[in-house]
Structure formats: structure tokens, C-alpha cells
Design a protein around this motif. Structure first.
Motif, PDB file in Angstrom:
ATOM      1  N   CYS A   1       0.828  -1.210   0.000  1.00 48.64           N
ATOM      2  CA  CYS A   1       0.000   0.000   0.000  1.00 48.64           C
ATOM      3  C   CYS A   1       0.863   1.261   0.000  1.00 48.64           C
ATOM      4  CB  CYS A   1      -0.923   0.006   1.219  1.00 48.64           C
ATOM      5  SG  CYS A   1      -2.435  -0.950   0.975  1.00 48.64           S
ATOM      6  N   ALA A   2       1.968   1.209   0.707  1.00 46.39           N
ATOM      7  CA  ALA A   2       2.857   2.373   0.746  1.00 46.39           C
ATOM      8  C   ALA A   2       3.437   2.654  -0.641  1.00 46.39           C
ATOM      9  CB  ALA A   2       3.977   2.141   1.751  1.00 46.39           C
ATOM     10  N   MET A   3       3.782   1.612  -1.360  1.00 44.50           N
ATOM     11  CA  MET A   3       4.321   1.800  -2.708  1.00 44.50           C
ATOM     12  C   MET A   3       3.242   2.312  -3.645  1.00 44.50           C
ATOM     13  SD  MET A   3       7.535   1.155  -2.636  1.00 44.50           S
ATOM     14  CE  MET A   3       8.011   0.854  -4.339  1.00 44.50           C
ATOM     15  N   ILE A   4       2.001   1.751  -3.501  1.00 38.29           N
ATOM     16  CA  ILE A   4       0.901   2.210  -4.356  1.00 38.29           C
ATOM     17  C   ILE A   4       0.584   3.672  -4.091  1.00 38.29           C
ATOM     18  CG2 ILE A   4      -1.581   1.949  -4.787  1.00 38.29           C
ATOM     19  CD1 ILE A   4      -1.194  -1.065  -4.242  1.00 38.29           C
ATOM     20  N   GLY A   5       0.620   4.043  -2.834  1.00 37.36           N
ATOM     21  CA  GLY A   5       0.305   5.421  -2.465  1.00 37.36           C
ATOM     22  C   GLY A   5       1.499   6.346  -2.491  1.00 37.36           C
ATOM     23  N   ALA A   6       2.649   5.846  -2.951  1.00 37.80           N
ATOM     24  CA  ALA A   6       3.870   6.649  -3.061  1.00 37.80           C
ATOM     25  C   ALA A   6       4.337   7.165  -1.708  1.00 37.80           C
ATOM     26  CB  ALA A   6       3.678   7.805  -4.035  1.00 37.80           C
ATOM     27  N   ASN A   7       4.004   6.423  -0.618  1.00 43.46           N
ATOM     28  CA  ASN A   7       4.524   6.778   0.700  1.00 43.46           C
ATOM     29  C   ASN A   7       5.810   5.991   0.880  1.00 43.46           C
ATOM     30  OD1 ASN A   7       5.097   7.226   3.412  1.00 43.46           O
ATOM     31  ND2 ASN A   7       2.948   7.075   4.053  1.00 43.46           N
ATOM     32  N   PHE A   8       6.869   6.497   0.227  1.00 47.05           N
ATOM     33  CA  PHE A   8       8.114   5.740   0.171  1.00 47.05           C
ATOM     34  C   PHE A   8       8.828   5.697   1.521  1.00 47.05           C
ATOM     35  CE2 PHE A   8       7.574   7.435  -4.228  1.00 47.05           C
ATOM     36  CZ  PHE A   8       7.212   6.230  -4.799  1.00 47.05           C
ATOM     37  N   LEU A   9       8.579   6.690   2.357  1.00 47.57           N
ATOM     38  CA  LEU A   9       9.193   6.677   3.681  1.00 47.57           C
ATOM     39  C   LEU A   9       8.675   5.486   4.486  1.00 47.57           C
ATOM     40  CD1 LEU A   9      10.972   7.989   5.832  1.00 47.57           C
ATOM     41  CD2 LEU A   9       9.012   9.409   6.486  1.00 47.57           C
ATOM     42  N   LEU A  10       7.331   5.284   4.460  1.00 46.78           N
ATOM     43  CA  LEU A  10       6.738   4.151   5.161  1.00 46.78           C
ATOM     44  C   LEU A  10       7.210   2.843   4.542  1.00 46.78           C
ATOM     45  CD1 LEU A  10       4.758   2.915   7.199  1.00 46.78           C
ATOM     46  CD2 LEU A  10       2.930   3.273   5.511  1.00 46.78           C
ATOM     47  N   ALA A  11       7.271   2.814   3.222  1.00 41.93           N
ATOM     48  CA  ALA A  11       7.700   1.592   2.541  1.00 41.93           C
ATOM     49  C   ALA A  11       9.138   1.239   2.920  1.00 41.93           C
ATOM     50  CB  ALA A  11       7.582   1.767   1.030  1.00 41.93           C
ATOM     51  N   LYS A  12      10.014   2.255   2.958  1.00 41.34           N
ATOM     52  CA  LYS A  12      11.423   2.001   3.279  1.00 41.34           C
ATOM     53  C   LYS A  12      11.582   1.579   4.735  1.00 41.34           C
ATOM     54  CE  LYS A  12      16.039   3.834   2.467  1.00 41.34           C
ATOM     55  NZ  LYS A  12      16.819   4.914   1.834  1.00 41.34           N
ATOM     56  N   GLU A  13      10.792   2.213   5.657  1.00 46.59           N
ATOM     57  CA  GLU A  13      10.849   1.827   7.069  1.00 46.59           C
ATOM     58  C   GLU A  13      10.413   0.373   7.235  1.00 46.59           C
ATOM     59  OE1 GLU A  13       8.354   4.575   9.081  1.00 46.59           O
ATOM     60  OE2 GLU A  13       9.846   6.183   9.152  1.00 46.59           O
ATOM     61  N   THR A  14       9.362   0.009   6.505  1.00 46.15           N
ATOM     62  CA  THR A  14       8.856  -1.358   6.602  1.00 46.15           C
ATOM     63  C   THR A  14       9.877  -2.354   6.078  1.00 46.15           C
ATOM     64  OG1 THR A  14       6.607  -0.508   6.276  1.00 46.15           O
ATOM     65  CG2 THR A  14       6.931  -2.872   5.988  1.00 46.15           C
ATOM     66  N   ALA A  15      10.510  -2.026   4.976  1.00 44.88           N
ATOM     67  CA  ALA A  15      11.518  -2.925   4.400  1.00 44.88           C
ATOM     68  C   ALA A  15      12.772  -2.974   5.265  1.00 44.88           C
ATOM     69  CB  ALA A  15      11.864  -2.475   2.988  1.00 44.88           C
TER      70      ALA A  15
END
Length: 787
Positions: A560-574
Motif C-alpha cells: 500500500c505504501a508503494m501504491i500510495g507513493a509513501n516511500f518513507l513508510l515503505a522504506k521503514e517497513t523494508a
């Protein structure tokens, strides 16, 4: 005619208001007068029914007393007071007949009197009687007659004074027993029994032949009965019954004498006097008292069933409230100790409705019964007894605070929640620092929250009603809290967040977990949104509540973070999964981490991380992460690292072969060849591009690839291959300018191959394709040279 008068009176002085109640006899018929006096004139209005009978008299005053007047009554009147709209009212209700008279004239001062039909007066007399008006004629006066005044002579005749039955003057010194008799009655009424007995003995000693000797002896017996001196009751009853056997008070004396014998254990003697009472005075109210006394005797002797019969007989046959209340109370006392507790409660409720003040006759016994009902969980009956007792006492009473507390507690355990709330608030208001303050506040807050059996919708409706009804109150706040917990328990997370501001505004010291409820609800909403792939909702919740879910939700959050372009959340999750000990998990999250870095333009980090992933993949050509080489190529391309782009493309080709997905990557390497004038590089990868296009029957890169490859062949003077490349464009859709260019270049190659006729045809085709283009002009010039 023998006429004699007995006066009994008592008076109340409230501000300027004086109320005096007197009783007397005329021609052996009792009557009573009520005098009401005030400094200001006031109205007394007779209220009549349809038969023109006076049913009550209401007096209205502009001022009201500083304290409540208790109910007053005798054999003729019942007097009640109330205040409505700042007006004080006295209501006089008769037991027989009644008549009001304004007292306008003072005969000791006024010489002239007349019939006055005054509406207002400062002095009213209310007369209560049974059959006929005593001393007065009730003649109807003509409305058209003349009301002549009566004039009193100034020279008055000699005053004789009172006469006895023989017509002899009654000397003043001999009427002291009258005054004392009135005092005795007042002492008895005020329960000052010792003073009453002392004065009776004095009067009998001073006036042994007093007209009131029978009444004095009668009151002596009553006083001894009140003092529970049963031996003296028996002794003086013998004298009374012997000397005054026809007196109207004989039934009462018989009842007291019977009771006294029973109390000292002489049941046989008691039965004799009970039998006399029941047979000789069956219709007397004291016969009904006798039923109660005999029931008490039987009950104390163990004959409970017979005792109940006498109590029930007294209850059914009497129309006297005091007797009925006593009999009902006796029955209730017995029933409460049996399985018939409900019947006991019914008796008590009847007493409360008919004669609530009865419970003050024996406050200790009444409270014991009250607490017995409470122990049996009949809280409604217990609370009603407490209510009537509280109405009779004030805050100075030792039991007032505890009774108020108990009533509040008991009502809170019934369905009468609103009434309970009123009593709880009354306690809080009256006892701000009371002994039960904390307990009362806890009960108040939990008052409406014990409907454990209600279903979800019913509970929610109740909470909504409480929230609306008790805004800015502890009950409304508790309803908000309980509603939130109920919604959370039932997975209605969005509904909780719908009123999170109200929940968050609650007292944090009292409701310590409101933030946890809000956060748990937000987590619930976020999890549901992840399941439903509602990524924007996921991102909104994450941003608003800074939520960290367990690792099981990381993949959905990442997606969802990638779909919504919330890359900060995506990177934190990864990032939090990069150190996983599970190699499979580690490769997966490293791959996802690389994708985030690429999307955010961190190409150098992409290169370094890609190298780590490639090392983890090893030689596994079937790895699900092998497209890391494509990402790596794209990163190199953005870093303008030509050599590594070429090296990456070699690896991509070895893994995927000629894949249409990579066509642009081949084109980019062609561009490197063009920039570096490396015709071999161009020829190699342009040829691969053409193969991909031919196999896919898609020519998105034409004619760029063909023209570039053509030029490389021309640079190497490989005219035949260049010719084949241009001829291949014949089957590709080109615009007019592109087609004109193709045909011109084709003609120039024919020229170099000395194929002039074919060259002319090609030039003409270039001109025909787009005569206005620069390529058409070049073709025209070349065609002229070939003439």
C-alpha cells in the motif's frame, strides 16, 4: 337541658399567623372550632360539590412561613399546608360537616354589629360538626332584605357569669381544674407523660370532686399504658370500669386493660376483657385495636395462625387509618420472615400510600424491617420506607445521611434509575464531604451501565440516549467510554474513531485507557483496510496515528505504501526486515528495499544493495528476484555508467534472452555506441532490437533503430547490409517524412552499388512520399545528377 363544654386547643404562631384548634360539646354532641388569625386580611373559600355540600375550605395567604407546618388533624378536621407560586395555602378537609365564618367584629370593643358577608378577614372561624350547627341558626337570608345594624347600649347590664347545673354561680377559683385538664391533654398529646401524670395526680388531689374526674382517670390509664406500667393500667382500669361503666371511653379502657393483662402473662384475664370488648363494643374502633392486641398476645404465645386471623380481621373491618396501618404492619412483620415476602411488601406499600407517617411510631422497628427488605434484595420496598422516614426527619437527625445514602444505593439496584439519580445528586449536594461521598459518586457513574443482558443495538441506543441526555455530566462521560469499549469489543473500529475527539476529551486520570482504545481502533481500521486493499485509507491511518503493526502485516503495508507513493513508510517497513535470519525473508525485503530506493532516486544505494542481493541469489537463474539486473541496469543508466550498463545488459540477455521488456535497454546501449562512435556496438544491439521487434511484430523503436544501424553499416562501407536494413522498413508503417527519408537513403545506396535505375525509382518514391520534405529535395537533386 344539660349543656357543658370541654375545650381542647393548641396553637401555632408562624410569623403573624395564629392557628387555634378547639373541641367542645353542646347538648352531648361534639363539635370543633378552628380559629385562623393573621395580621393581614386573607381569603377563605368554601369548595362545594354538586350537592351543595362543602367538601373543603381553602385559605390563601400572601406570605408563607419560614418552616413547614406538619399535618394537623382531630376528629373533625384534617389541615394541610402547601406553597404554590409563592402563595401559602391552608386546606381544611372535614370528616363530617363544616362551615366558615369571617370574624369581623370584636364584641368587647364594637358597639354596632351587622351581618357581614366579608370575602377577606384577618380572623376566620371554621366550625366542624356532625349534624346540626351548635348554638347557631342556619336560616336563609333574603338577598333583597335590609341588613339593619344592631346597636349595643353604652350602659351595660350587670354581668352574672357562668352558672352550674343548679343555676348557682360558678366561682372563678373552682375552674382551675378546667385549665389543668386542658394542660393534661396537651402534655399527653406532646408525649410528656411524666408531666401529664404528675399534673393528673395534683388535680385529683386538689379537686377530688372535679367535673373532669372520669376524664382525669381515663388519661391516667392512657399515660400508664404509654409508660408500659401495666400493673397500674390494670389497677386504675378496675376503678374506672366500676365507677364509669357507661362512659364513652369504656371501649378504649377495655382495650388497654386487655393488653396490659396480656403483657404481664395473664392471658385468661386478658381473654375475659377481650371478650367483653368484642361483644359489648363490637362497632367501636377500640374493638379493632383489641383484635391487634389479642393477635400480639397469641403471637407471643406461639399461636401464629390465630394471631394472623386477628390481624387480618382488624385490617378488614376498620376504616381507621392508624388501626389499618398497625394491622398491616403486623402482617408484614410476620410475612417477611416467610416465603411470602412479596405479600409483606404489599402490606408495607399500602401503609406508605395511606399513612406514611406511621413508620415514625417506632422508628427502630421500622428501620429494622427496612433493612430486612434490603437484605432480601427487595430494594424498592426498602427505598420507599427510607423515603417516608426521610420526609419526617431533617438533616440534623443522626440517621439522615445514612438513610439518604442507603436509599440512593437501593434505588440504583432497581429499574428506577432516574429516581436513583435524583437521590444520588441530592446526597452529593447536601454532603459535599460526606462519609459516603466516594461510594455515591461511583454508584452514580455506574448507574445506567449494568444492563448485561441487553444486545448490542439495545446497549448502543441506551448509551446514545445517555450521552445526549447527560452532556457535560459524569454519566454522559461514562456512556461515551462504555460505548467506545463496546464498539471496540465488537470490531466496530471506524465507529470508535468517529467520536474519538469526545473520547479523548475524557478525564485521563479517571479513564486511563482512552488513548489505547483509540489506537486499537485505528489498528483495527488499518488491518481491515489492508485486507480490502484500501491503500489510501491505510496511508491516512498510518499518518494520523503513527501505527506500527506486527510483522505479519508488513507485506500489505509495503504494497500500500508503494501504491500510495509513501516511500518513507515503505522504506521503514523494508528496513526493519533486512536483518532477518531467514535468508528467504532477507532476500525478499532487500529486493523491496532496492525498489524503494530506485523510486526515490537513491541510485548509488540501489547499486550497492543490488550487489548484495546478487550475491545472495548466486547462480540461481530461476530466482524470483533475477530482475534485479534490470533494476541495476536502470540505475546505471541514471548514473550514466555506460560500461556497467553494457555489462548488466549482457547478464539480462543471458537470463531472459531477447525479451521485449528489455527493448529500451538495448536501445539505450545503442545510444552509447552512437555517442562513442562505436559502430560495432550499434550493429550488435540494433540487430537484437530488430529481432525482438520482428518476433513480437511490434515496431515501436522503428525507424530509429533501422536508420542508426544503416548508418553504422555505411560507416563500415557494408552497403549490402545497409541496403537490407532500409528495405526492411518497407513493411513498417512510417509517416511521410520518415518514408521520404527511407527512400532517399535507399536511392543513395543503389547509387553506390551502381544500380542507377533502381536508384531513380527510389528517389522518385522519396519525392512522392513527401514532396515538401528536405529528403524530397535531396532526392530531386540526386535524380537530376543521374540523368
Amino acid at each position: 337541658m344539660l349543656r357543658w363544654i370541654l375545650f381542647l386547643f393548641f396553637a401555632f404562631n408562624l410569623y403573624a399567623l395564629e392557628i387555634t384548634l378547639q373541641g367542645a360539646k353542646e347538648n352531648f354532641q361534639s363539635y370543633s372550632t378552628l380559629h385562623i388569625k393573621d395580621s393581614d386580611s386573607f381569603l377563605c373559600q368554601e369548595i362545594k360539590n354538586d350537592l351543595n355540600q362543602i367538601t373543603k375550605i381553602v385559605c390563601a395567604f400572601s406570605k408563607h412561613p419560614s418552616k413547614k407546618i406538619k399535618e394537623i388533624q382531630n376528629d373533625f378536621f384534617q389541615i394541610k399546608s402547601q406553597i404554590q407560586k409563592k402563595t401559602f395555602f391552608l386546606t381544611i378537609t372535614p370528616y363530617y360537616k363544616i362551615k366558615s365564618f369571617p370574624i369581623v367584629f370584636n364584641l368587647s370593643k364594637d358597639d354596632t354589629v351587622f351581618q357581614a358577608n366579608a370575602k377577606l378577614s384577618s380572623h376566620w372561624m371554621i366550625l366542624g360538626y356532625k349534624e346540626e350547627l351548635p348554638y347557631l341558626d342556619n336560616d336563609n337570608k333574603s338577598d333583597i332584605g335590609i341588613n339593619f345594624p344592631f346597636f349595643l347600649n353604652r350602659d351595660k347590664l350587670p354581668y352574672v357569669g357562668g352558672l352550674d347545673i343548679k343555676g348557682n354561680p360558678v366561682h372563678i377559683k373552682k375552674v382551675q381544674d378546667v385549665t389543668d385538664y386542658l394542660r393534661i391533654k396537651n402534655y399527653y398529646k406532646d408525649a410528656q407523660y411524666d408531666l401529664c401524670l404528675e399534673l393528673i395526680n395534683e388535680v385529683l388531689l386538689d379537686y377530688p370532686n372535679s367535673l373532669f374526674k372520669a376524664e382525669l382517670l381515663f388519661y391516667k390509664i392512657k399515660v400508664y399504658a404509654k409508660l408500659k406500667n401495666y400493673d397500674n393500667v390494670i389497677e386504675f382500669s378496675k376503678i374506672y370500669l366500676k365507677e364509669y361503666s357507661s362512659d364513652e371511653n369504656v371501649p378504649e379502657v377495655l382495650s388497654l386493660n386487655s393488653k396490659s393483662y396480656s403483657m404481664i402473662g395473664l392471658s385468661t384475664d386478658a381473654d375475659y376483657f377481650f371478650d367483653r370488648l368484642f361483644s359489648e363494643h363490637e362497632d367501636s374502633p377500640y374493638a379493632k385495636w383489641g383484635y391487634i392486641y389479642k393477635g400480639e398476645m397469641l403471637e407471643s404465645g406461639g399461636s401464629l395462625s390465630k394471631a394472623l386471623m386477628f390481624y387480618e380481621k382488624a385490617l378488614l373491618e376498620t376504616d381507621d387509618l392508624e388501626i389499618a396501618a398497625t394491622a398491616a404492619y403486623k402482617l408484614a412483620q410476620y410475612k417477611i420472615s416467610t416465603p411470602d415476602k412479596k405479600e409483606a411488601a404489599e402490606y408495607i406499600m399500602k401503609i406508605i400510600q395511606a399513612k406514611p407517617g406511621f413508620f415514625m411510631n417506632d422508628l427502630t422497628a421500622s428501620m429494622e424491617m427496612m433493612y430486612t427488605f434490603a437484605e432480601d434484595e427487595d430494594y424498592e420496598t426498602a427505598s420507599e420506607i427510607a423515603r417516608v422516614i426521610l420526609n419526617e426527619i431533617n438533616m440534623d437527625h443522626d440517621e439522615y445521611e445514612r438513610l439518604l445514602r442507603d436509599r440512593a444505593v437501593w434505588l440504583s439496584n432497581t429499574a428506577k434509575k432516574q429516581e436513583a439519580l435524583g437521590v444520588l445528586n441530592e446526597y452529593i449536594e447536601k454532603y459535599k464531604y460526606g462519609n459516603y461521598e466516594d461510594e455515591i459518586k461511583v454508584i452514580k457513574d455506574s448507574l445506567f451501565f449494568d444492563t448485561v443482558d441487553a444486545n448490542l443495538s439495545t446497549k448502543l441506543n441506551e448509551y446514545n440516549t445517555l450521552i445526549e441526555t447527560y452532556q457535560n455530566d459524569s454519566i454522559g462521560n461514562r456512556a461515551i467510554y462504555e460505548k467506545a469499549k463496546l464498539l471496540l469489543q465488537n470490531g466496530m473500529y471506524s465507529d470508535v474513531l468517529g467520536f474519538k475527539d469526545s473520547l479523548a476529551s475524557l478525564d485521563a486520570e479517571k479513564y486511563t485507557d482512552t488513548q489505547e482504545i483509540i489506537k486499537e481502533s485505528a489498528i483495527g481500521v488499518m488491518k481491515q483496510a489492508l485486507k480490502d486493499k484500501e491503500c489510501q485509507e491505510v496511508l491516512n491511518i498510518s499518518a494520523d496515528y503513527n501505527i506500527t503493526l506486527s510483522s505479519e502485516w508488513d507485506e500489505s503495508i509495503y504494497d500500500c505504501a508503494m501504491i500510495g507513493a509513501n516511500f518513507l513508510l515503505a522504506k521503514e517497513t523494508a528496513s526493519k526486515n533486512l536483518k532477518s535470519k531467514d535468508l528467504i525473508e532477507r532476500k525478499k525485503w532487500l529486493y523491496r528495499y532496492i525498489k524503494v530506493d530506485f523510486r526515490t532516486g537513491n541510485y548509488s544505494d540501489v547499486v550497492e544493495a543490488s550487489k548484495e542481493l546478487i550475491e545472495l541469489i548466486g547462480n540461481d537463474k530461476n530466482s524470483e528476484y533475477k530482475d534485479i539486473y534490470r533494476i541495476l541496469f536502470d540505475a546505471y543508466q541514471r548514473l550514466e555508467d555506460d560500461n556497467n550498463m553494457i555489462a548488466s545488459l549482457v547478464k539480462i540477455q543471458s537470463l531472459y534472452g531477447l525479451d521485449y521488456k528489455d527493448i529500451e535497454r538495448y536501445v539505450r546501449v545503442m545510444a552509447i555506441g552512437s555517442n562513442t562512435k562505436d559502430d560495432n556496438l550499434i550493429i550488435k544491439y540494433a540487430t537484437e532490437v530488430m529481432k525482438i521487434q520482428n518476433s513480437s511484430n511490434s515496431y515501436a523503436q522503428s525507424p530509429y533503430v533501422e536508420f542508426t544501424l544503416y548508418q553504422a553499416y555505411m560507416n563500415k562501407e557494408n552497403f549490402n547490409d545497409a541496403l537490407e536494413i532500409l528495405k526492411a522498413l518497407d513493411k513498417v508503417d512510417l509517416n511521410k517524412n520518415q518514408r521520404s527519408r527511407q527512400k532517399y537513403l535507399l536511392g543513395s545506396i543503389y547509387d553506390k552499388l551502381w544500380r542507377n535505375d533502381e536508384a531513380k525509382v527510389a528517389y522518385q518514391e522519396a519525392i512522392d512520399a513527401d514532396s515538401a520534405s528536405a529528403w524530397a529535395k535531396l532526392a530531386l537533386d540526386a535524380k537530376e545528377l543521374n540523368k
